[in-house]
Design an enzyme around this catalytic site. Structure first.
Site, mmCIF file in Angstrom:
data_model
loop_
_atom_site.group_PDB
_atom_site.id
_atom_site.type_symbol
_atom_site.label_atom_id
_atom_site.label_comp_id
_atom_site.label_asym_id
_atom_site.label_seq_id
_atom_site.Cartn_x
_atom_site.Cartn_y
_atom_site.Cartn_z
ATOM 1 N N ARG A 73 47.382 -36.451 -5.470
ATOM 2 C CA ARG A 73 46.016 -37.151 -5.038
ATOM 3 C C ARG A 73 46.101 -37.519 -5.945
ATOM 4 O O ARG A 73 45.864 -38.022 -6.974
ATOM 5 C CB ARG A 73 45.078 -35.922 -4.897
ATOM 6 N N ASP A 97 53.341 -41.972 -4.640
ATOM 7 C CA ASP A 97 53.082 -42.172 -3.206
ATOM 8 C C ASP A 97 51.758 -41.355 -2.308
ATOM 9 O O ASP A 97 51.295 -41.360 -1.925
ATOM 10 C CB ASP A 97 53.870 -40.548 -2.481
ATOM 11 N N HIS A 121 52.234 -43.032 1.169
ATOM 12 C CA HIS A 121 52.325 -41.553 1.050
ATOM 13 C C HIS A 121 52.934 -40.850 2.216
ATOM 14 O O HIS A 121 52.224 -40.099 2.805
ATOM 15 C CB HIS A 121 49.848 -41.069 1.764
ATOM 16 N N GLY A 123 55.770 -39.376 1.034
ATOM 17 C CA GLY A 123 56.744 -38.689 0.241
ATOM 18 C C GLY A 123 57.174 -37.234 0.764
ATOM 19 O O GLY A 123 58.887 -36.967 0.935
ATOM 20 N N SER A 124 57.181 -36.438 1.569
ATOM 21 C CA SER A 124 57.385 -35.452 2.449
ATOM 22 C C SER A 124 57.747 -35.362 3.489
ATOM 23 O O SER A 124 57.730 -34.275 4.355
ATOM 24 C CB SER A 124 56.511 -33.937 1.612
#
Length: 157
Positions: A73, A97, A121, A123-124
């Site tokens: 976060r 990220d 944001h 990264g996954s």
């Protein structure tokens, strides 16, 4: 991380976690993590205890070649202090990220720094990772209603 040549993986948390042994990770206190690590990957939630846990004081403890990667976060890092640490060479670089606010304004100093990479944001956001997260969530739901231990269960003892 081992495929990237990391010889040692340290982690810190509120409690030691059971699955750390699966990747040969060693528990270490927060200050030890800061002093010893070349790369620090932040993957925690934002809580009152983690807000700005990376700040001017922690950057002073870190190696001046350390790379800080945040996929947790944005509020875990004090961005003003990060700018200073990167400008002065107190740490080597950062990969973000997540930021606070999200997204950072295009004029924010971190955006134009050569030793800071910022992602939007996601990264996954791959098919493999999303499918794996879905499978783990489904298995954990089944485990929970079957009286079994869910994957990644954190022991509070």
């Amino acid at each position: 991380l081992k495929p990237f040549g990391f010889s040692k993986i340290y982690y810190t948390d509120v409690h030691e976690v059971s699955y750390a042994k699966d990747i040969e990770a060693e528990f270490i206190n927060f200050e030890g993590l800061l002093k010893n690590c070349d790369f620090i990957c932040v993957c925690c939630n934002l809580t009152p205890q983690t807000r700005h846990m990376f700040n001017k004081d922690t950057f002073k403890i870190m190696k001046n070649t350390a790379i800080l990667v945040n996929t947790g976060r944005g509020g875990v890092i004090n961005h003003d202090d990060l700018v200073e640490a990167l400008k002065t060479g107190e740490i080597g670089g950062a990969g973000l990220d997540v930021t606070e606010p999200e997204p950072l304004h295009k004029d924010h100093p971190l955006v134009s720094m050569n030793n800071c990479v910022i992602l939007p944001h996601m990264g996954s956001n791959t098919w493999d990772s999303r499918n794996a997260m879905s499978m783990i969530a489904a298995r954990n739901c089944i485990a929970a209603v079957s009286g079994q231990t869910p994957e990644g269960n954190v022991s509070t003892s």
